[in-house]
Motif scaffolding. Sequence first.
Motif, short mmCIF file in Angstrom:
data_model
loop_
_atom_site.label_atom_id
_atom_site.label_comp_id
_atom_site.label_asym_id
_atom_site.label_seq_id
_atom_site.Cartn_x
_atom_site.Cartn_y
_atom_site.Cartn_z
N VAL A 246 -6.47 -65.76 -48.07
CA VAL A 246 -7.61 -65.44 -48.94
C VAL A 246 -8.87 -65.28 -48.10
CG1 VAL A 246 -9.13 -66.34 -50.75
CG2 VAL A 246 -6.64 -66.49 -51.02
N ARG A 247 -9.09 -66.21 -47.16
CA ARG A 247 -10.27 -66.10 -46.30
C ARG A 247 -10.23 -64.81 -45.48
NH1 ARG A 247 -10.20 -71.86 -46.26
NH2 ARG A 247 -8.54 -71.97 -44.69
N ALA A 248 -9.04 -64.45 -44.99
CA ALA A 248 -8.92 -63.22 -44.21
C ALA A 248 -9.22 -61.99 -45.06
CB ALA A 248 -7.52 -63.12 -43.61
N LEU A 249 -8.74 -61.98 -46.28
CA LEU A 249 -9.00 -60.84 -47.17
C LEU A 249 -10.48 -60.75 -47.54
CD1 LEU A 249 -5.85 -61.15 -49.44
CD2 LEU A 249 -6.33 -59.30 -47.85
N ARG A 250 -11.12 -61.89 -47.75
CA ARG A 250 -12.56 -61.89 -48.04
C ARG A 250 -13.34 -61.35 -46.84
NH1 ARG A 250 -12.30 -61.87 -53.34
NH2 ARG A 250 -11.65 -63.85 -54.28
N ALA A 251 -12.85 -61.70 -45.65
CA ALA A 251 -13.52 -61.21 -44.44
C ALA A 251 -13.43 -59.69 -44.34
CB ALA A 251 -12.90 -61.86 -43.21
N LEU A 252 -12.34 -59.12 -44.84
CA LEU A 252 -12.20 -57.67 -44.81
C LEU A 252 -13.22 -56.97 -45.69
CD1 LEU A 252 -8.30 -57.27 -44.88
CD2 LEU A 252 -9.84 -56.76 -42.99
N GLU A 253 -13.79 -57.70 -46.63
CA GLU A 253 -14.83 -57.13 -47.50
C GLU A 253 -16.20 -57.12 -46.83
OE1 GLU A 253 -13.66 -58.10 -52.06
OE2 GLU A 253 -14.26 -59.84 -50.88
N GLU A 262 -11.69 -60.27 -37.74
CA GLU A 262 -11.04 -61.56 -37.99
C GLU A 262 -10.10 -61.47 -39.19
OE1 GLU A 262 -13.89 -64.61 -38.52
OE2 GLU A 262 -14.75 -64.42 -36.49
N GLY A 263 -10.56 -60.74 -40.21
CA GLY A 263 -9.73 -60.57 -41.39
C GLY A 263 -8.45 -59.82 -41.08
N VAL A 264 -8.55 -58.75 -40.29
CA VAL A 264 -7.37 -57.99 -39.90
C VAL A 264 -6.39 -58.89 -39.15
CG1 VAL A 264 -6.51 -56.16 -38.40
CG2 VAL A 264 -8.50 -55.75 -39.86
N THR A 265 -6.92 -59.69 -38.22
CA THR A 265 -6.08 -60.59 -37.43
C THR A 265 -5.37 -61.60 -38.32
OG1 THR A 265 -7.53 -60.36 -35.51
CG2 THR A 265 -6.07 -62.27 -35.55
N ASP A 269 -1.40 -61.72 -38.95
CA ASP A 269 -0.68 -62.91 -38.51
C ASP A 269 0.34 -63.37 -39.56
OD1 ASP A 269 -0.30 -65.40 -36.82
OD2 ASP A 269 -1.05 -66.31 -38.68
N VAL A 270 -0.09 -63.45 -40.81
CA VAL A 270 0.83 -63.93 -41.83
C VAL A 270 1.96 -62.92 -42.06
CG1 VAL A 270 -0.33 -63.00 -43.91
CG2 VAL A 270 0.95 -65.13 -44.05
N LEU A 271 1.66 -61.62 -41.97
CA LEU A 271 2.70 -60.61 -42.14
C LEU A 271 3.72 -60.66 -41.00
CD1 LEU A 271 0.51 -57.60 -43.37
CD2 LEU A 271 2.06 -59.00 -44.74
N GLY A 277 10.22 -64.88 -39.91
CA GLY A 277 11.01 -65.72 -40.79
C GLY A 277 12.12 -64.95 -41.49
N ARG A 278 11.79 -63.75 -41.97
CA ARG A 278 12.80 -62.93 -42.66
C ARG A 278 13.96 -62.59 -41.75
NH1 ARG A 278 16.36 -61.04 -44.72
NH2 ARG A 278 16.55 -59.53 -46.42
#
Length: 361
Positions: A246-253, A262-265, A269-271, A277-278
């Motif tokens: 959520v913080r990363a997505l807010r940073a993209l705004e 930072e948001g892109v990173t 990272d989670v993707l 994991g998959r």
Amino acid sequence: MRTALVIGTGLIGTSVALALTDRGVTVHLADHDPARARTAAARGAGSDSPPDGRVDLAVIAVPPAHVAATLADAMRAGLARGYLDVASVKGGPQRELEALGLDLSPYIGTHPMAGKEQSGPMAGSGDLFEGRPWVLTPTRDTDTEVLNLALELVSLCRAVPVVMDADAHDRAVALVSHTPQLVSSMVAARLEDAEETAVRLCGQGIRDVTRIAASDPRMWVEILSANPGPVADVLASLAADLDETVRALRALESADEAKREEGVTGVEDVLRRGNTGRSRVPGKHGTAPTPYETVAVLISDQPGELARIFADAGRAGVNVEDVRIEHATGQQAGVVQLMVSPPAAPLLSAALRDRGWALRQ
């Protein structure tokens, strides 16, 4: 094993009974609701009359909260030579049985890793466990004869035995079964009050994620109530990832370029961690995951169309490793995605085109 008593004729109990009956075992059925036992019996799962004497194996197929009491009653009555349960949680029932002071040498905890969104005796299937892991959690007290009976049951159900510690099992299923159920339900809950225009856009992705959200809530409350700590631990780590995302997505705004970076990173990272994991999820027959290529075929919603595609793939000498169907919105048509080995994809594509199929790029 010649005789068995299945106590609890829901999905799992009825499926066990059907598998055993199909393989020549004389099965007796019991349930707190006699109508459910009669339904299972009518489906050919066994007899709803009590056994004349002691059976070889008693299978306790009741919710986790009732396992210990049901087992204790059965053991005190001397109903069987060996006893096992098939509940999806193992540590709690085992400790409850120990607290009752019973001789646990004739008992072993087990858990078949198979199921459906449906429940009840009508959902049972004799091939439900075929090729699926079946966890066994013996203790130091478990008699060798009982372990062998459990292994025979697993074999008759054509499952794959996996021996684990009870608490390790509970932590594992919290990660791979119980948490996914809650996450699926939480995603599906977003649709409850969504605008109709948004719901109409639902595609295969949302169907995949929310499929198990159709499961019986009462059944899952019983399961989660028996394994709350390990599930809460997994959800807590998931919540931390959600907060970071959520913080990363807010940073993209942000209008600040550094913050957007930072948001892109953070999102990447989670993707990427998700990719990693998959890739650890076992592939076909439990082997290492194998990369497949997808051949997408346009298909009309008519009887026999799927059979025709598979027949044409067979004539081309191509083995279809997996299949997925996407239904078109508002049309009697869809796309069949055929997953095949990479070398086979061009061959299959050419063969299907030659036979008149329209392929989607």
